[in-house]
Scaffold this active site. Sequence first.
Site, PDB file in Angstrom:
ATOM      1  N   ARG A  22      -3.140 -23.587  -2.909  1.00  0.00           N
ATOM      2  CA  ARG A  22      -3.326 -24.609  -3.962  1.00  0.00           C
ATOM      3  C   ARG A  22      -3.425 -23.957  -5.338  1.00  0.00           C
ATOM      4  O   ARG A  22      -2.751 -24.375  -6.293  1.00  0.00           O
ATOM      5  CB  ARG A  22      -4.598 -25.407  -3.656  1.00  0.00           C
ATOM      6  CG  ARG A  22      -5.092 -26.304  -4.775  1.00  0.00           C
ATOM      7  CD  ARG A  22      -6.408 -26.945  -4.342  1.00  0.00           C
ATOM      8  NE  ARG A  22      -6.996 -27.801  -5.353  1.00  0.00           N
ATOM      9  CZ  ARG A  22      -7.871 -27.378  -6.265  1.00  0.00           C
ATOM     10  NH1 ARG A  22      -8.232 -26.100  -6.304  1.00  0.00           N
ATOM     11  NH2 ARG A  22      -8.376 -28.234  -7.140  1.00  0.00           N
ATOM     12  N   ALA A  23      -4.251 -22.900  -5.416  1.00  0.00           N
ATOM     13  CA  ALA A  23      -4.479 -22.256  -6.714  1.00  0.00           C
ATOM     14  C   ALA A  23      -3.199 -21.592  -7.236  1.00  0.00           C
ATOM     15  O   ALA A  23      -2.840 -21.747  -8.408  1.00  0.00           O
ATOM     16  CB  ALA A  23      -5.595 -21.221  -6.587  1.00  0.00           C
ATOM     17  N   GLY A 103      -3.964 -10.162   5.299  1.00  0.00           N
ATOM     18  CA  GLY A 103      -4.807  -8.981   5.485  1.00  0.00           C
ATOM     19  C   GLY A 103      -4.066  -7.663   5.348  1.00  0.00           C
ATOM     20  O   GLY A 103      -3.103  -7.577   4.573  1.00  0.00           O
ATOM     21  N   ASP A 104      -4.492  -6.663   6.115  1.00  0.00           N
ATOM     22  CA  ASP A 104      -3.930  -5.322   5.903  1.00  0.00           C
ATOM     23  C   ASP A 104      -2.447  -5.228   6.266  1.00  0.00           C
ATOM     24  O   ASP A 104      -1.693  -4.498   5.617  1.00  0.00           O
ATOM     25  CB  ASP A 104      -4.765  -4.241   6.620  1.00  0.00           C
ATOM     26  CG  ASP A 104      -4.915  -4.495   8.100  1.00  0.00           C
ATOM     27  OD1 ASP A 104      -4.471  -5.558   8.571  1.00  0.00           O
ATOM     28  OD2 ASP A 104      -5.475  -3.622   8.793  1.00  0.00           O
ATOM     29  N   ILE A 127     -10.737 -12.230   7.769  1.00  0.00           N
ATOM     30  CA  ILE A 127     -12.156 -12.331   8.147  1.00  0.00           C
ATOM     31  C   ILE A 127     -12.751 -10.947   8.356  1.00  0.00           C
ATOM     32  O   ILE A 127     -13.956 -10.806   8.517  1.00  0.00           O
ATOM     33  CB  ILE A 127     -12.368 -13.197   9.421  1.00  0.00           C
ATOM     34  CG1 ILE A 127     -11.713 -12.546  10.647  1.00  0.00           C
ATOM     35  CG2 ILE A 127     -11.856 -14.605   9.211  1.00  0.00           C
ATOM     36  CD1 ILE A 127     -12.296 -13.063  11.955  1.00  0.00           C
ATOM     37  N   ASP A 128     -11.902  -9.918   8.389  1.00  0.00           N
ATOM     38  CA  ASP A 128     -12.377  -8.562   8.734  1.00  0.00           C
ATOM     39  C   ASP A 128     -13.026  -7.812   7.562  1.00  0.00           C
ATOM     40  O   ASP A 128     -13.760  -6.859   7.777  1.00  0.00           O
ATOM     41  CB  ASP A 128     -11.209  -7.711   9.263  1.00  0.00           C
ATOM     42  CG  ASP A 128     -10.534  -8.339  10.464  1.00  0.00           C
ATOM     43  OD1 ASP A 128     -11.194  -9.133  11.155  1.00  0.00           O
ATOM     44  OD2 ASP A 128      -9.349  -8.050  10.705  1.00  0.00           O
ATOM     45  N   LYS A 214     -41.213  -8.294  22.352  1.00  0.00           N
ATOM     46  CA  LYS A 214     -40.017  -9.044  21.937  1.00  0.00           C
ATOM     47  C   LYS A 214     -39.509  -9.861  23.118  1.00  0.00           C
ATOM     48  O   LYS A 214     -39.419  -9.321  24.229  1.00  0.00           O
ATOM     49  CB  LYS A 214     -38.925  -8.062  21.527  1.00  0.00           C
ATOM     50  CG  LYS A 214     -39.003  -7.635  20.077  1.00  0.00           C
ATOM     51  CD  LYS A 214     -37.896  -6.658  19.798  1.00  0.00           C
ATOM     52  CE  LYS A 214     -37.352  -6.674  18.417  1.00  0.00           C
ATOM     53  NZ  LYS A 214     -37.287  -7.842  17.636  1.00  0.00           N
ATOM     54  N   ILE A 251     -13.415 -18.903  17.038  1.00  0.00           N
ATOM     55  CA  ILE A 251     -14.158 -19.842  16.180  1.00  0.00           C
ATOM     56  C   ILE A 251     -14.457 -19.169  14.833  1.00  0.00           C
ATOM     57  O   ILE A 251     -14.666 -19.839  13.832  1.00  0.00           O
ATOM     58  CB  ILE A 251     -15.476 -20.371  16.807  1.00  0.00           C
ATOM     59  CG1 ILE A 251     -16.489 -19.255  17.024  1.00  0.00           C
ATOM     60  CG2 ILE A 251     -15.247 -21.148  18.069  1.00  0.00           C
ATOM     61  CD1 ILE A 251     -17.917 -19.787  17.158  1.00  0.00           C
TER      62      ILE A 251
HETATM   63  O1  F6P Z   1      -7.470  -9.774  11.426  1.00  0.00           O
HETATM   64  C1  F6P Z   1      -8.116 -10.912  11.864  1.00  0.00           C
HETATM   65  C2  F6P Z   1      -8.324 -10.866  13.358  1.00  0.00           C
HETATM   66  O2  F6P Z   1      -8.973 -12.061  13.763  1.00  0.00           O
HETATM   67  C3  F6P Z   1      -9.063  -9.644  13.885  1.00  0.00           C
HETATM   68  O3  F6P Z   1     -10.450  -9.747  13.691  1.00  0.00           O
HETATM   69  C4  F6P Z   1      -8.634  -9.635  15.320  1.00  0.00           C
HETATM   70  O4  F6P Z   1      -8.702  -8.330  15.863  1.00  0.00           O
HETATM   71  C5  F6P Z   1      -7.193 -10.096  15.237  1.00  0.00           C
HETATM   72  O5  F6P Z   1      -7.078 -10.813  14.027  1.00  0.00           O
HETATM   73  C6  F6P Z   1      -6.733 -10.953  16.372  1.00  0.00           C
HETATM   74  O6  F6P Z   1      -5.396 -11.213  16.169  1.00  0.00           O
HETATM   75  P1  F6P Z   1      -4.519 -12.303  16.927  1.00  0.00           P
HETATM   76  O7  F6P Z   1      -4.649 -13.582  16.190  1.00  0.00           O
HETATM   77  O8  F6P Z   1      -3.131 -11.776  16.849  1.00  0.00           O
HETATM   78  O9  F6P Z   1      -5.058 -12.407  18.314  1.00  0.00           O
END
Ligand code: F6P
Length: 320
Positions: A22-23, A103-104, A127-128, A214, A251
């Site tokens: 959107r942005a 991501g990467d 999310i990593d 605990k 999730i």
């Molecule tokens: O890079 C995000 C991620 O959710 C990782 O945390 C995880 O290892 C990977 O993607 C899982 O990938 P896929 O969606 O291909 O199962």
Amino acid sequence: MAKKVGIITSGGDAPGMNAAVRAVTRHGIFLGYQMIGIKRGFRGLLNDEFIPLTLRSVSGIINFGGTMLHTGRCPETKTATGMKRAVKTVKELNLAGLIIIGGDGSLAAGNAFSKHGIEVINIPASIDNDIYGTDETMGYDTALNTAVEAIDKIRDTATSHDRIFVVEIMGREHGFLTLDVGLAAGCEFIVVPEMKVDIQKLAEELKKGKERGKTSEIIAFAEGCGSSAEFAKKLEKLTGLEVRMSNLGYIQRGGRPTARTRILASKFGHAAMNLFNQGKTNVLVGITGGEVSSMSIHNAIKHEKKFDARAVKVLRNLSV
Ligand code: F6P
């Protein structure tokens, strides 16, 4: 004729991708560009899947997880032939450049495209939180909150049944998410790829915890450390205590983006188009010390993000 810019969401979906689309779209149009959505990650370039993005087509998406453009991993573009085909499509479409949200893997792809002369801006979405050049990736905060909420619930069972839980957290080969989840959920231990764990010692510590009164102990276990199920079994044998495991799984990738994620997505998208418009391309947008920043993609992929081992000490000191 307005210059055309392509937007791609690629790799694993991350909350906030829609807010970033959107942005980028709205600020791109404001700057005079025509915005084109490329669907299903880089596969869209190979399969000719494009949609025009307008001010209205990105309405009402800021609050949704996932990505309206769909996403995916595309091994073909990692090959020389696949990359050539993708570059050819960018040129045939007459795109002035690409805004890549991911991501990467997307960063590596951004680097490859820039080497082929395509103007690129990468927006870090994962999310990593494992990308050098930004303190935080977009989507991370939402995943963190989702995982913490889930562990709060698991804690109820752990306490009621006097159990130990091993909870598996995503993060590929890194423990950034696991560490913050551990801190925020008050976990007793974390197991992350960045730090070796002596399972024998851990079992002793868990028993000592029980002796100190605990009732529950929770171990946040990063997926990059192998099988959490096997780890839990071993711990049960070594401690003689009841150990269960729970894998939070996907999730962590879904759901409504938090306000923080949406704000980051909006700032990243806005900055990406400003940089593009100024010709400052082949960079990764980021947030550093609270300020929006940018770094050359080349520099970002050369470095590894540093793991904060001191924070592990904090977690251990506070989980007595
Ligand atoms: O890079 C995000 C991620 O959710 C990782 O945390 C995880 O290892 C990977 O993607 C899982 O990938 P896929 O969606 O291909 O199962």
